[in-house]
Design a protein around this motif. Structure first.
Motif, PDB file in Angstrom:
ATOM      1  N   THR A  57       0.829  -1.207   0.000  1.00 56.69           N
ATOM      2  CA  THR A  57       0.000   0.000   0.000  1.00 56.69           C
ATOM      3  C   THR A  57       0.862   1.255   0.000  1.00 56.69           C
ATOM      4  O   THR A  57       0.563   2.233  -0.700  1.00 56.69           O
ATOM      5  N   ILE A  58       1.939   1.232   0.772  1.00 62.18           N
ATOM      6  CA  ILE A  58       2.849   2.382   0.805  1.00 62.18           C
ATOM      7  C   ILE A  58       3.516   2.575  -0.556  1.00 62.18           C
ATOM      8  O   ILE A  58       3.684   3.708  -1.028  1.00 62.18           O
ATOM      9  N   TYR A  59       3.887   1.488  -1.203  1.00 61.08           N
ATOM     10  CA  TYR A  59       4.536   1.560  -2.521  1.00 61.08           C
ATOM     11  C   TYR A  59       3.625   2.246  -3.545  1.00 61.08           C
ATOM     12  O   TYR A  59       4.089   3.045  -4.370  1.00 61.08           O
ATOM     13  N   LEU A  60       2.334   1.969  -3.487  1.00 61.61           N
ATOM     14  CA  LEU A  60       1.400   2.536  -4.461  1.00 61.61           C
ATOM     15  C   LEU A  60       0.983   3.961  -4.124  1.00 61.61           C
ATOM     16  O   LEU A  60       0.470   4.672  -4.998  1.00 61.61           O
ATOM     17  N   ASN A  61       1.200   4.386  -2.865  1.00 61.46           N
ATOM     18  CA  ASN A  61       0.719   5.714  -2.455  1.00 61.46           C
ATOM     19  C   ASN A  61       1.818   6.646  -1.969  1.00 61.46           C
ATOM     20  O   ASN A  61       1.517   7.784  -1.604  1.00 61.46           O
ATOM     21  N   GLN A  62       3.067   6.169  -1.939  1.00 64.34           N
ATOM     22  CA  GLN A  62       4.139   6.963  -1.359  1.00 64.34           C
ATOM     23  C   GLN A  62       4.327   8.285  -2.097  1.00 64.34           C
ATOM     24  O   GLN A  62       4.153   8.381  -3.311  1.00 64.34           O
ATOM     25  N   GLN A  63       4.694   9.296  -1.298  1.00 63.06           N
ATOM     26  CA  GLN A  63       4.940  10.631  -1.837  1.00 63.06           C
ATOM     27  C   GLN A  63       6.267  11.212  -1.359  1.00 63.06           C
ATOM     28  O   GLN A  63       6.798  12.117  -1.979  1.00 63.06           O
ATOM     29  N   ASP A  64       6.796  10.677  -0.245  1.00 62.07           N
ATOM     30  CA  ASP A  64       7.997  11.250   0.368  1.00 62.07           C
ATOM     31  C   ASP A  64       9.288  10.642  -0.146  1.00 62.07           C
ATOM     32  O   ASP A  64      10.374  11.071   0.239  1.00 62.07           O
ATOM     33  N   THR A  65       9.211   9.621  -1.006  1.00 61.55           N
ATOM     34  CA  THR A  65      10.417   8.963  -1.478  1.00 61.55           C
ATOM     35  C   THR A  65      10.170   8.342  -2.845  1.00 61.55           C
ATOM     36  O   THR A  65       9.079   8.439  -3.403  1.00 61.55           O
ATOM     37  N   THR A  66      11.182   7.679  -3.368  1.00 60.46           N
ATOM     38  CA  THR A  66      11.087   7.029  -4.673  1.00 60.46           C
ATOM     39  C   THR A  66      10.603   5.590  -4.514  1.00 60.46           C
ATOM     40  O   THR A  66      10.612   5.024  -3.414  1.00 60.46           O
ATOM     41  N   ASP A  67      10.213   4.987  -5.634  1.00 60.85           N
ATOM     42  CA  ASP A  67       9.778   3.588  -5.607  1.00 60.85           C
ATOM     43  C   ASP A  67      10.895   2.673  -5.127  1.00 60.85           C
ATOM     44  O   ASP A  67      10.655   1.741  -4.358  1.00 60.85           O
ATOM     45  N   ILE A  68      12.127   2.943  -5.572  1.00 67.59           N
ATOM     46  CA  ILE A  68      13.251   2.094  -5.189  1.00 67.59           C
ATOM     47  C   ILE A  68      13.519   2.191  -3.690  1.00 67.59           C
ATOM     48  O   ILE A  68      13.938   1.210  -3.046  1.00 67.59           O
ATOM     49  N   GLY A  69      13.249   3.367  -3.117  1.00 68.84           N
ATOM     50  CA  GLY A  69      13.432   3.536  -1.675  1.00 68.84           C
ATOM     51  C   GLY A  69      12.488   2.643  -0.884  1.00 68.84           C
ATOM     52  O   GLY A  69      12.886   2.017   0.104  1.00 68.84           O
ATOM     53  N   VAL A  70      11.239   2.564  -1.322  1.00 69.11           N
ATOM     54  CA  VAL A  70      10.253   1.705  -0.652  1.00 69.11           C
ATOM     55  C   VAL A  70      10.641   0.234  -0.796  1.00 69.11           C
ATOM     56  O   VAL A  70      10.542  -0.554   0.151  1.00 69.11           O
ATOM     57  N   ILE A  71      11.106  -0.144  -1.995  1.00 69.75           N
ATOM     58  CA  ILE A  71      11.490  -1.536  -2.247  1.00 69.75           C
ATOM     59  C   ILE A  71      12.677  -1.938  -1.377  1.00 69.75           C
ATOM     60  O   ILE A  71      12.692  -3.028  -0.771  1.00 69.75           O
ATOM     61  N   VAL A  72      13.681  -1.064  -1.289  1.00 72.65           N
ATOM     62  CA  VAL A  72      14.870  -1.373  -0.491  1.00 72.65           C
ATOM     63  C   VAL A  72      14.505  -1.500   0.990  1.00 72.65           C
ATOM     64  O   VAL A  72      14.916  -2.452   1.676  1.00 72.65           O
ATOM     65  N   LEU A  73      13.739  -0.523   1.503  1.00 69.42           N
ATOM     66  CA  LEU A  73      13.337  -0.576   2.903  1.00 69.42           C
ATOM     67  C   LEU A  73      12.471  -1.798   3.177  1.00 69.42           C
ATOM     68  O   LEU A  73      12.660  -2.496   4.194  1.00 69.42           O
ATOM     69  N   GLY A  74      11.527  -2.077   2.271  1.00 64.17           N
ATOM     70  CA  GLY A  74      10.664  -3.233   2.448  1.00 64.17           C
ATOM     71  C   GLY A  74      11.442  -4.537   2.476  1.00 64.17           C
ATOM     72  O   GLY A  74      11.191  -5.406   3.320  1.00 64.17           O
ATOM     73  N   GLY A  75      12.408  -4.684   1.571  1.00 65.36           N
ATOM     74  CA  GLY A  75      13.226  -5.893   1.541  1.00 65.36           C
ATOM     75  C   GLY A  75      14.064  -6.049   2.795  1.00 65.36           C
ATOM     76  O   GLY A  75      14.186  -7.151   3.348  1.00 65.36           O
ATOM     77  N   ALA A  76      14.635  -4.933   3.268  1.00 68.49           N
ATOM     78  CA  ALA A  76      15.469  -4.982   4.470  1.00 68.49           C
ATOM     79  C   ALA A  76      14.641  -5.349   5.701  1.00 68.49           C
ATOM     80  O   ALA A  76      15.075  -6.159   6.531  1.00 68.49           O
ATOM     81  N   GLN A  77      13.461  -4.767   5.812  1.00 70.79           N
ATOM     82  CA  GLN A  77      12.620  -5.062   6.970  1.00 70.79           C
ATOM     83  C   GLN A  77      12.085  -6.490   6.938  1.00 70.79           C
ATOM     84  O   GLN A  77      11.964  -7.134   7.987  1.00 70.79           O
ATOM     85  N   LEU A  78      11.775  -7.004   5.756  1.00 73.75           N
ATOM     86  CA  LEU A  78      11.356  -8.402   5.643  1.00 73.75           C
ATOM     87  C   LEU A  78      12.487  -9.341   6.051  1.00 73.75           C
ATOM     88  O   LEU A  78      12.262 -10.343   6.747  1.00 73.75           O
ATOM     89  N   CYS A  79      13.706  -9.040   5.626  1.00 72.84           N
ATOM     90  CA  CYS A  79      14.860  -9.851   6.028  1.00 72.84           C
ATOM     91  C   CYS A  79      15.044  -9.813   7.538  1.00 72.84           C
ATOM     92  O   CYS A  79      15.357 -10.836   8.168  1.00 72.84           O
TER      93      CYS A  79
END
Length: 471
Positions: A57-79
């Motif tokens: 949901t954050i990836y589709l609605n984010q405004q404060d960062t880039t798509d790659i930023g959400v992907i990197v943070l999401g991957g790190a937090q999942l790990c």
């Protein structure tokens, strides 16, 4: 597409949290280790699914960062979640999985809501969480040396008073209170760490002796801590210190009269504080009628109430509310942001998760053989519970707002660091308690087996003797 996902996920979040709470309650009742293992596996699956829905949901609605930023943070937090939930129990088989799962669920909700509110703060928070979690692997070993920690009783007291006094003199004013000290480019809040060593101080003192003179001495030292906090206008921490002391004294002495004496003293101290400190009168007047000045002194609490009312039972959905209208929403009023976008049902279920976590803390205390360890568990558990009550109570205007953060959810380096240390200490004591109980159970069995073998040998000797006599 994003709007449809928001509408669907707001109901899925509630459903997933409902199932998670159901498993929490099942785990408290479950005595079978095999069934409990299945419960924790289902909880882990719910945690991962909740996080995946939130980050999508954050990836589709984010405004404060880039798509790659959400992907990197999401991957790190999942790990991170995979490592904590999957590897920690392998390293420490006797770890309390109920506490571990609840910690990860609360962190997951915190990751999601912080990324929605202020993405950069979410990154900073996660870095601290990852570093502290890895460092906490040594805590179980350290807590096994409880006799060493017990010997530092007066050092805890002196260090705590020294740190609180330094904030009173050198601290930076935040929201009308002296809370933090800035060194270089970093600011930290000493009271968050003094709360922990204060528990160790009271535990060390009461575990040595519960005589009246010792109680008076502990009351004087606790009073000094609280008075310094009141002078610094850190009323939330002062209340937490007081409540922790009261219940630790009760557990250490088993005398209910100390509770009534302490609360009588609290009533008198509250009246004096109201008359002596102007900021206390302001907090109380805002609590009694926040609508008297909704654009100034009552602005924060009125916006919090608006947010909770706007969310209703099921919430507006992520990015559909206006939680940023609340000042410092990611710290003091994170519960209001959750109530607005996740809904009241989700928020209540979240409180139930915290309640089951508190019960697990008390269960850990009951496993302890050492009185010092038992008091530490109780003290840290009460600290955790009171902090949640104060935070939620301030958000819904049940009590005056005190500026206390919600453990594991709110943004704040000192807050998340101290909370993770508390959870690590409890996990260390859980491992110590389980190991000692297992060892204690094994001793009688070995003894019984030894006695049985000895009796058998004696019977054989008697039989042989009788055979010799007959011959």
């Amino acid at each position: 597409m994003s709007t449809f996902l928001v509408i669907v996920t707001k109901y899925l979040f509630i459903l997933l949290m409902f199932f998670y709470v159901w498993e929490c309650l099942s785990a408290l009742r479950c005595k079978n280790p095999y069934k409990a293992s299945g419960i924790f596996q289902r909880q882990n699956g719910i945690i991962f699914l909740t996080y995946f829905l939130g980050i999508a949901t954050i990836y589709l609605n984010q405004q404060d960062t880039t798509d790659i930023g959400v992907i990197v943070l999401g991957g790190a937090q999942l790990c991170y979640l995979i490592v904590v939930l999957g590897i920690f129990p392998i390293i420490y088989p006797n770890i309390n999985k109920a506490i571990l799962s609840n910690m990860c669920m609360l962190l997951t909700v915190g990751f999601i809501i912080l990324a929605r509110l202020r993405f950069q703060n979410s990154i900073k928070q996660f870095i601290i969480v990852a570093i502290v979690s890895m460092a906490s692997l040594v805590v179980p070993y350290l807590m096994s040396k409880y006799e060493m920690w017990k010997s530092f009783t007066w050092i805890y007291c002196l260090v705590g008073i020294g740190l609180l006094s330094s904030v009173l003199i050198l601290g930076q004013e935040t929201g009308g209170a002296n809370l933090s000290i800035k060194i270089g480019g970093f600011a930290f809040q000493p009271s968050e760490f003094v709360k922990i060593i204060f528990v160790f101080f009271i535990a060390g003192l009461l575990s040595r002796s519960a005589e009246f003179k010792n109680i008076v001495l502990s009351a004087v030292m606790a009073g000094i801590h609280v008075l310094i906090l009141v002078a610094s206008r850190d009323l939330g921490s002062a209340l937490i210190f007081f409540m922790v002391y009261v219940f630790m004294v009760y557990i250490g002495t088993r005398k209910a009269r100390y509770i009534f004496i302490c609360f009588g003293g609290l009533s008198i101290a509250s009246i004096l504080a109201y008359r002596l400190f102007a900021h206390v009168r302001v907090r109380v007047s805002v609590w009694m009628d926040p609508w008297a000045d909704p654009r100034d002194t009552g602005y924060q609490i009125t916006q919090s109430l608006f947010a909770l009312g706007n969310g209703g039972l099921t919430g507006t959905g992520l990015y559909q509310g206006q939680p940023k209208d609340i000042p410092v929403v990611d710290q003091d009023f994170i519960f209001s942001a959750i109530g607005e976008e996740f809904g009241a049902i989700f928020a209540i279920l979240l409180i139930v998760v915290c309640l089951t976590c508190f019960i697990a803390f008390l269960n850990t205390a009951m496993q302890q053989i050492s009185l010092f360890n038992k008091l530490v568990c109780v003290g840290l558990g009460i600290q955790y519970a009171v902090q949640i009550i104060v935070t939620v109570g301030g958000a819904i205007n049940m009590i005056p707002s005190t500026g206390v953060t919600f453990p594991l959810l709110s943004y704040g380096g000192s807050s998340i660091l101290s909370t993770l240390i508390v959870f690590a200490i409890i996990q260390g004591l859980a491992i110590v308690g389980t190991t000692k109980h297992q060892a204690k159970r094994k001793v009688p069995r070995k003894g019984a087996k030894h006695v049985k073998e000895r009796n058998t040998q004696e019977i054989r000797i008697v039989e042989n003797t009788q055979e010799i006599k007959i011959r």
